[in-house]
Design an enzyme around this catalytic site. Structure first.
Site, PDB file in Angstrom:
ATOM      1  N   ARG A  56       0.838  -1.209   0.000  1.00  0.00           N
ATOM      2  CA  ARG A  56       0.000   0.000   0.000  1.00  0.00           C
ATOM      3  C   ARG A  56       0.870   1.256   0.000  1.00  0.00           C
ATOM      4  O   ARG A  56       0.552   2.242  -0.652  1.00  0.00           O
ATOM      5  CB  ARG A  56      -0.942  -0.024   1.199  1.00  0.00           C
ATOM      6  CG  ARG A  56      -1.930  -1.187   1.106  1.00  0.00           C
ATOM      7  CD  ARG A  56      -2.882  -1.214   2.252  1.00  0.00           C
ATOM      8  NE  ARG A  56      -3.705  -0.015   2.272  1.00  0.00           N
ATOM      9  CZ  ARG A  56      -4.312   0.450   3.351  1.00  0.00           C
ATOM     10  NH1 ARG A  56      -4.176  -0.173   4.501  1.00  0.00           N
ATOM     11  NH2 ARG A  56      -5.035   1.526   3.288  1.00  0.00           N
ATOM     12  N   VAL A  90      -5.096   6.754   5.269  1.00  0.00           N
ATOM     13  CA  VAL A  90      -3.689   6.684   5.668  1.00  0.00           C
ATOM     14  C   VAL A  90      -2.776   7.098   4.512  1.00  0.00           C
ATOM     15  O   VAL A  90      -1.562   7.081   4.655  1.00  0.00           O
ATOM     16  CB  VAL A  90      -3.341   5.269   6.202  1.00  0.00           C
ATOM     17  CG1 VAL A  90      -4.100   5.007   7.505  1.00  0.00           C
ATOM     18  CG2 VAL A  90      -3.657   4.173   5.186  1.00  0.00           C
ATOM     19  N   HIS A 106      -6.505   7.583  11.729  1.00  0.00           N
ATOM     20  CA  HIS A 106      -6.121   6.160  11.638  1.00  0.00           C
ATOM     21  C   HIS A 106      -4.643   5.965  11.295  1.00  0.00           C
ATOM     22  O   HIS A 106      -4.261   4.895  10.840  1.00  0.00           O
ATOM     23  CB  HIS A 106      -7.003   5.442  10.607  1.00  0.00           C
ATOM     24  CG  HIS A 106      -8.434   5.291  11.062  1.00  0.00           C
ATOM     25  ND1 HIS A 106      -9.457   4.917  10.212  1.00  0.00           N
ATOM     26  CD2 HIS A 106      -9.009   5.456  12.275  1.00  0.00           C
ATOM     27  CE1 HIS A 106     -10.596   4.868  10.894  1.00  0.00           C
ATOM     28  NE2 HIS A 106     -10.352   5.211  12.139  1.00  0.00           N
ATOM     29  N   SER A 174     -18.205   5.031   4.563  1.00  0.00           N
ATOM     30  CA  SER A 174     -19.387   4.168   4.637  1.00  0.00           C
ATOM     31  C   SER A 174     -20.126   4.315   5.959  1.00  0.00           C
ATOM     32  O   SER A 174     -21.225   3.796   6.108  1.00  0.00           O
ATOM     33  CB  SER A 174     -18.975   2.709   4.437  1.00  0.00           C
ATOM     34  OG  SER A 174     -17.984   2.364   5.381  1.00  0.00           O
ATOM     35  N   ASN A 196     -21.459  11.293  -1.004  1.00  0.00           N
ATOM     36  CA  ASN A 196     -21.160   9.872  -1.217  1.00  0.00           C
ATOM     37  C   ASN A 196     -21.808   9.443  -2.538  1.00  0.00           C
ATOM     38  O   ASN A 196     -22.753  10.063  -3.005  1.00  0.00           O
ATOM     39  CB  ASN A 196     -21.714   9.019  -0.055  1.00  0.00           C
ATOM     40  CG  ASN A 196     -21.012   7.670   0.073  1.00  0.00           C
ATOM     41  OD1 ASN A 196     -21.025   6.865  -0.851  1.00  0.00           O
ATOM     42  ND2 ASN A 196     -20.383   7.434   1.215  1.00  0.00           N
ATOM     43  N   ALA A 214     -16.999  12.170  -5.583  1.00  0.00           N
ATOM     44  CA  ALA A 214     -16.373  13.221  -4.771  1.00  0.00           C
ATOM     45  C   ALA A 214     -15.668  14.253  -5.649  1.00  0.00           C
ATOM     46  O   ALA A 214     -15.717  15.448  -5.366  1.00  0.00           O
ATOM     47  CB  ALA A 214     -15.386  12.589  -3.794  1.00  0.00           C
TER      48      ALA A 214
HETATM   49  N1  APR Z   1     -17.042   9.550  -4.487  1.00  0.00           N
HETATM   50  C1  APR Z   1     -17.768   9.563  -3.325  1.00  0.00           C
HETATM   51  N2  APR Z   1     -17.917   8.483  -2.523  1.00  0.00           N
HETATM   52  C2  APR Z   1     -17.314   7.343  -2.910  1.00  0.00           C
HETATM   53  C3  APR Z   1     -16.557   7.241  -4.107  1.00  0.00           C
HETATM   54  C4  APR Z   1     -16.430   8.421  -4.910  1.00  0.00           C
HETATM   55  N3  APR Z   1     -15.749   8.428  -6.051  1.00  0.00           N
HETATM   56  N4  APR Z   1     -16.104   5.975  -4.218  1.00  0.00           N
HETATM   57  C5  APR Z   1     -16.545   5.313  -3.139  1.00  0.00           C
HETATM   58  N5  APR Z   1     -17.285   6.114  -2.340  1.00  0.00           N
HETATM   59  C6  APR Z   1     -17.915   5.795  -1.059  1.00  0.00           C
HETATM   60  C7  APR Z   1     -18.562   4.438  -0.990  1.00  0.00           C
HETATM   61  O1  APR Z   1     -19.919   4.507  -1.417  1.00  0.00           O
HETATM   62  C8  APR Z   1     -18.448   4.113   0.507  1.00  0.00           C
HETATM   63  O2  APR Z   1     -19.567   4.602   1.231  1.00  0.00           O
HETATM   64  O3  APR Z   1     -16.863   5.768  -0.104  1.00  0.00           O
HETATM   65  C9  APR Z   1     -17.204   4.862   0.952  1.00  0.00           C
HETATM   66  C10 APR Z   1     -15.990   3.989   1.237  1.00  0.00           C
HETATM   67  O4  APR Z   1     -16.303   3.170   2.317  1.00  0.00           O
HETATM   68  P1  APR Z   1     -15.219   2.170   2.966  1.00  0.00           P
HETATM   69  O5  APR Z   1     -14.568   1.358   1.909  1.00  0.00           O
HETATM   70  O6  APR Z   1     -15.911   1.451   4.059  1.00  0.00           O
HETATM   71  O7  APR Z   1     -14.095   3.171   3.551  1.00  0.00           O
HETATM   72  P2  APR Z   1     -14.109   4.039   4.877  1.00  0.00           P
HETATM   73  O8  APR Z   1     -15.486   4.467   5.246  1.00  0.00           O
HETATM   74  O9  APR Z   1     -13.068   5.085   4.719  1.00  0.00           O
HETATM   75  O10 APR Z   1     -13.593   2.986   5.953  1.00  0.00           O
HETATM   76  C11 APR Z   1     -13.425   3.396   7.287  1.00  0.00           C
HETATM   77  O11 APR Z   1     -12.510   1.299   7.897  1.00  0.00           O
HETATM   78  O12 APR Z   1     -11.227  -0.535   7.322  1.00  0.00           O
HETATM   79  C12 APR Z   1     -11.250   0.641   8.030  1.00  0.00           C
HETATM   80  O13 APR Z   1      -9.441   1.865   8.827  1.00  0.00           O
HETATM   81  C13 APR Z   1     -10.183   1.622   7.643  1.00  0.00           C
HETATM   82  O14 APR Z   1     -10.255   4.036   7.622  1.00  0.00           O
HETATM   83  C14 APR Z   1     -10.933   2.843   7.213  1.00  0.00           C
HETATM   84  C15 APR Z   1     -12.268   2.677   7.921  1.00  0.00           C
END
Ligand code: APR
Length: 229
Positions: A56, A90, A106, A174, A196, A214
């Site tokens: 990563r 990160v 994080h 999410s 989102n 985004a």
């Molecule tokens: N524009 C807007 N939203 C987006 C896009 C985009 N181009 N692509 C994806 N998303 C949204 C998805 O719909 C989802 O709701 O981003 C979100 C990503 O969700 P996750 O993969 O769960 O990531 P995140 O919420 O950052 O995770 C939180 O979980 O695993 C741990 O430590 C890790 O910091 C991370 C934490």
């Protein structure tokens, strides 16, 4: 002058080419959290954990900030009130876009941490079991990442900013991982905006929803906010 707090998650970096966690092609599809992202996993199989984070970290060399990161740096520069950007990410894309009032709750891929003397330092290359701490020379170096079961960083400052926020914006997360998933409730006096691709489990606690990418939604939201500034 209004207090503004922004929270970002993996979705803001997705269009830069950084994998999210929970999408069908996300990181947690190929790897089990309990194998690579817990303190127990690191004790059990440190080589596997180093390999996961080395890959990563290396990937960061191939990606660059997108228009959403750039718009948030513009927002910070031109916003007249207090501003705090909290990221769960990160990667270093917010810094590269020019954000300064930023906390990585994080941790950061580009930092490592010594479990013995607890000193942190910048580190852009691979990390392995042979690497020793430049400060105390122990060989117990780990990525400076907050793993599941560990306490996120800067929480006191974050809770204080959320309690005082007039505007709270959550972008590309999410809403499944606490404590960040609870921030919209803690920003109780703020006007709350969620950006989102889709609705999330915390969508009901926001006043406004911007559904879309985004890289498109954030620049237009920033322009609107700065007009009312
Ligand atoms: N524009 C807007 N939203 C987006 C896009 C985009 N181009 N692509 C994806 N998303 C949204 C998805 O719909 C989802 O709701 O981003 C979100 C990503 O969700 P996750 O993969 O769960 O990531 P995140 O919420 O950052 O995770 C939180 O979980 O695993 C741990 O430590 C890790 O910091 C991370 C934490």
């Amino acid at each position: 002058m209004k207090n503004l707090v922004v929270l970002t998650g993996a979705g803001i970096s997705a269009e830069s080419g950084v994998q999210t966690f929970r999408a069908a092609d996300g990181l947690w599809e190929d790897h089990r959290i309990e194998d690579v992202a817990t303190p127990e996993a690191f004790r059990r199989n440190p080589e596997l954990v180093h390999r996961f984070y080395n890959a990563r970290r290396a990937k960061l060399r191939d990606v660059k900030p997108n228009d959403a990161h750039l718009a948030l740096a513009r927002l910070e520069k031109d916003w007249l009130g207090a501003f705090l950007l909290i990221t769960q990410n990160v990667d270093d894309l917010h810094e590269r876009a020019g954000s300064h009032q930023l906390v990585h709750m994080h941790g950061e891929l580009l930092k490592i941490f010594c479990e013995v003397c607890e000193k942190r330092q910048k580190h852009a290359d691979d990390l392995g079991l042979g690497d020793s701490c430049p400060n105390c020379h122990s060989k117990r170096m780990r990525p400076d990442i907050v793993w599941f079961g560990e306490m996120p960083y800067h929480m006191e400052m974050i809770y204080d900013a959320l309690a005082k926020a007039d505007v709270f914006i959550s972008i590309g997360t999410s809403g499944l991982v606490y404590p960040a998933a609870g921030f919209s409730k803690l920003a109780s006096r703020a006007h709350r905006i969620e950006v989102n691709l889709q609705g999330t489990s915390v969508s009901p606690s926001f006043h406004e929803h911007r559904l879309g990418r985004a890289s498109e939604e954030v620049p237009s939201l920033v322009t609107e906010l700065l007009q009312k500034n």
